[in-house]
Design an enzyme around this catalytic site. Structure first.
Site, PDB file in Angstrom:
ATOM      1  N   GLU A   1       0.555   1.738  11.470  1.00  0.00           N
ATOM      2  CA  GLU A   1       0.667   0.377  10.918  1.00  0.00           C
ATOM      3  C   GLU A   1       2.071   0.042  10.459  1.00  0.00           C
ATOM      4  O   GLU A   1       2.273  -0.898   9.680  1.00  0.00           O
ATOM      5  CB  GLU A   1      -0.313   0.214   9.759  1.00  0.00           C
TER       6      GLU A   1
ATOM      7  N   SER B   1      -6.427  -1.017   9.675  1.00  0.00           N
ATOM      8  CA  SER B   1      -6.126  -2.170  10.536  1.00  0.00           C
ATOM      9  C   SER B   1      -6.845  -2.123  11.872  1.00  0.00           C
ATOM     10  O   SER B   1      -6.333  -2.606  12.876  1.00  0.00           O
ATOM     11  CB  SER B   1      -4.611  -2.296  10.766  1.00  0.00           C
TER      12      SER B   1
ATOM     13  N   TYR C   1      -3.604  -9.696  13.492  1.00  0.00           N
ATOM     14  CA  TYR C   1      -2.185  -9.955  13.289  1.00  0.00           C
ATOM     15  C   TYR C   1      -1.505 -10.829  14.329  1.00  0.00           C
ATOM     16  O   TYR C   1      -0.412 -11.331  14.077  1.00  0.00           O
ATOM     17  CB  TYR C   1      -1.434  -8.610  13.217  1.00  0.00           C
TER      18      TYR C   1
ATOM     19  N   ARG D   1      -9.173  -4.692  -0.833  1.00  0.00           N
ATOM     20  CA  ARG D   1      -9.953  -5.631  -0.026  1.00  0.00           C
ATOM     21  C   ARG D   1     -11.150  -4.882   0.530  1.00  0.00           C
ATOM     22  O   ARG D   1     -11.008  -3.804   1.117  1.00  0.00           O
ATOM     23  CB  ARG D   1      -9.112  -6.191   1.123  1.00  0.00           C
TER      24      ARG D   1
ATOM     25  N   ASP E   1     -14.467  -4.928   3.021  1.00  0.00           N
ATOM     26  CA  ASP E   1     -15.041  -5.569   4.206  1.00  0.00           C
ATOM     27  C   ASP E   1     -16.554  -5.349   4.230  1.00  0.00           C
ATOM     28  O   ASP E   1     -17.033  -4.223   4.042  1.00  0.00           O
ATOM     29  CB  ASP E   1     -14.410  -5.005   5.474  1.00  0.00           C
TER      30      ASP E   1
ATOM     31  N   GLU F   1     -15.775  -0.941   4.881  1.00  0.00           N
ATOM     32  CA  GLU F   1     -14.659  -0.119   4.431  1.00  0.00           C
ATOM     33  C   GLU F   1     -13.918  -0.839   3.312  1.00  0.00           C
ATOM     34  O   GLU F   1     -14.194  -1.993   2.989  1.00  0.00           O
ATOM     35  CB  GLU F   1     -13.705   0.217   5.575  1.00  0.00           C
TER      36      GLU F   1
ATOM     37  N   ASN G   1      -9.793  -1.280   1.648  1.00  0.00           N
ATOM     38  CA  ASN G   1      -8.355  -1.063   1.818  1.00  0.00           C
ATOM     39  C   ASN G   1      -7.668  -1.198   0.461  1.00  0.00           C
ATOM     40  O   ASN G   1      -7.837  -2.216  -0.217  1.00  0.00           O
ATOM     41  CB  ASN G   1      -7.763  -2.099   2.783  1.00  0.00           C
TER      42      ASN G   1
ATOM     43  N   GLY H   1      -2.883  -5.895   3.852  1.00  0.00           N
ATOM     44  CA  GLY H   1      -1.744  -6.607   4.421  1.00  0.00           C
ATOM     45  C   GLY H   1      -1.316  -7.795   3.583  1.00  0.00           C
ATOM     46  O   GLY H   1      -2.124  -8.412   2.881  1.00  0.00           O
TER      47      GLY H   1
END
Length: 608
Positions: A323, A451, A517, A556, A558, A571, A573, A577
């Protein structure tokens, strides 16, 4: 009424600092009896604030709601009482009291010449100067309540302390009887003259101020602490610590109340940092903060008081994981935001050892924006803890757990949270047992990448074999997860609170790297389309999921809601990002938090 009732009256001209917003209503009584009649006429629930000369007072730029009563020059009666005490009404300036007592041949009130307020304010604050205090000479006081009832109170009815006198709630001073000793008029006059000369030499009497801002700590002087901290002459906007006396903050001509309050907080912060002493204020701060639509813009007190507290911030970005490119983009955005906020920020592209990268930086703290392995897995966090450098976000354990999707799922399951079934794929020998357990379709994931890197959807055995080959190329555990049919959501968590939920929609098989992205076809729905109760439930789930892992600062989460309406955690994070496509800034914007402010709030997590 005989007095004057003014509507939306600006209070700056009534305060010694010459700042302050408007009062809804300002009443200036004709005399004490007129004041009593006015108070009787007020509605029972009316908010009332009493003002004298406006010294020792900071009225904020948003002004004061309700009614302000100004007694200066109105409650002005001062005379000798039959019992030999001096009767003084609340609106008489203290300096006038000192001179009157001197002319009467009374001693003990000379110190009042050094107090730039009225008798009412001196009683309320137990004001003092040159070693004297107001309540040391009080025999009794006259008070009024909101019903207009006038009562006589004795000193023992009040809890009197240094710069404070607390009596019954909802009563205000109308007058006082002062008990003084007999003296020599000429001697008192000379004493007053000497005190005033000393005041003129040591205090900024030619500039708007409130008098002393801070109480003297026990056994010390606030002015000494402020001066030794190097703050004489320090300014925020038009507010400045006096060069003449460090316990005075002066209005150099165009200060706002917000700037003065910010400077007060800044001085408190710096003195506490240097000496461990928390300076208490003498000044009374009232009213509401100004707004951008008002006559004066509100000052960001948090920015002003903390910007130097952060010191030099190294924005660590890049790294050597898959990443890296995204991290560089995130890092650039974060760096720009910190510069916009006035932070001493340094961009650090980590290509090898983070220790080497920080070697010549002299960083006071780190804003970690390295995504994936080496930045999000606890390794960098461990290095920074060994170096003793504070950093943003979660600690070593939470970072290591959240980076490992399988261990995250185990933690969630152990806490009763739902996550899709999975099967560990160590080799092709596990393909058929996996199919037997999960069926098709499945999604295959490298367990320690972010990601969506290395992920593939498999609809049959051949695709599953290919997906295993792709994921195994990332040199970490690989697992297949049961495909969830439903809608995908993501929830940003900031300092233990969930931000608005975002629903993701993409024409790709799933929300992969390209969709995250680069693609222009990905749709982000915020508001997410759930009803209020459903979104609240989802936000609570995200907070719970992050708490189970031990996440700090920001993250974050999900989540899928399958076709049966079941919430399934996917998951988490811990270094999400921060690019122009990123989800945390998108959710923050929906909550009214701009990008620069979001970065600031994340940086604040390094203070803990």
């Amino acid at each position: 009424m005989k007095g004057r009732l003014l509507l939306n009256e600006k209070l700056a001209k009534y305060t010694s600092w010459r700042v302050g917003g408007s009062a809804d209503r300002l009443y200036i009584p004709e005399d004490k009896q007129d004041l009593i009649e006015f108070v009787k006429s007020l509605p029972e629930a009316e908010s009332v604030f009493w003002m004298g000369l406006g010294s020792n007072l900071l009225v904020r730029d948003g002004g004061i709601r309700g009614t302000v009563i100004n007694t200066t020059g109105r409650l002005k009666k001062m005379e000798m009482a039959e019992d030999g005490s001096v009767y003084v009404e609340a609106g008489v300036p203290c300096a006038h009291v000192a001179r009157f007592c001197s002319r009467q041949g009374l001693s003990g009130a000379e110190f009042l010449a050094g107090i730039p307020g009225t008798m009412g304010g001196a009683l309320k604050m137990n004001a003092g100067a040159f070693g004297g205090e107001t309540w040391n000479i009080v025999k009794q006081v006259e008070v009024i309540d909101l019903a207009g009832r006038v009562s006589i109170r004795q000193p023992h009815d009040f809890k009197v302390s240094y710069r404070s006198a607390k009596g019954l709630e909802g009563e205000w001073f109308l007058a006082a009887n002062l008990k003084l000793e007999s003296g020599v008029s000429e001697e008192s006059t000379q004493k007053i003259k000497g005190l005033l000369e000393k005041r003129a030499k040591t205090q900024p009497t030619n500039q708007p101020s409130c008098g002393s801002v801070f109480k003297n700590p026990e056994g010390d002087y606030a002015a000494r602490l402020v001066e030794q901290t190097g703050l004489k002459g320090y300014a925020i906007g038009g507010a400045c610590v006096s060069e003449k006396h460090a316990n005075f903050i002066v209005n150099t001509g165009n200060a706002s109340a917000a700037e003065i309050e910010a400077l007060i907080k800044y001085v408190q912060l710096k003195v506490e940092e240097r000496y461990g002493v928390v300076l208490q204020t003498e000044v009374c701060m009232v009213g509401v903060q100004g707004t951008e639509t008002g006559t004066q813009n509100a000052v960001d007190l948090k920015s002003l008081s903390s910007v130097e507290r952060f010191g030099r911030v190294a924005v660590m970005m890049g790294g050597s994981a898959a990443e890296r490119a995204v991290s560089l983009r995130s890092g650039k955005a974060v760096y720009d935001a910190l510069i916009n906020k006035g932070i001493d920020a340094v961009a650090v592209d980590v290509t090898a050892s983070p220790i080497d990268a920080l070697a010549d930086i002299k960083a006071d703290r780190v804003f970690n924006i390295i995504h994936g392995r080496s930045g999000e897995d606890g390794v960098l966090q461990g290095v920074l803890e060994v170096l003793g450098i504070p950093y943003t976000g979660s600690g070593v354990l939470a970072s290591a757990l959240s980076m490992d999707k399988l261990r995250t799922k185990l933690c969630w399951q152990g806490s009763g949270l739902v996550t899709p079934e999975w099967y560990l794929l160590k080799s092709e020998d596990d393909i058929d047992p996996c199919i037997e357990k999960l069926g098709f379709p499945v999604i295959v994931k490298p367990a320690q990448e972010g990601s969506s890197i290395g992920m593939s959807k498999a609809r049959n055995r051949d695709e599953l074999v290919n997906a295993l080959t792709v994921a195994a190329g990332y040199n970490c555990d690989v697992y297949a997860e049961r495909w969830v049919n439903g809608k995908e959501y993501t929830v940003a968590v900031l300092n233990g609170e969930a931000l608005p939920v975002i629903r993701l929609e993409t024409p790709h098989d799933f929300y992969d790297y390209e969709a995250k992205y680069n693609a222009t076809t990905t749709q982000y729905h915020c508001p997410c389309g759930l009803d209020q109760d459903e979104e609240l439930q989802l936000r609570k789930l995200a907070v719970k999921a992050s708490e189970v892992i031990g996440v700090k600062g920001w993250a974050r989460v999900d989540v899928f809601i399958n076709d049966a309406g079941q919430y399934q955690l996917i998951e988490i994070n811990t270094v999400p990002g921060m690019t122009d496509h990123s989800l945390v800034p998108m959710a923050a914007k929906q909550a009214g938090i701009g990008f620069d402010e979001l970065v600031w709030r994340i940086l604040e997590t390094s203070l803990s």
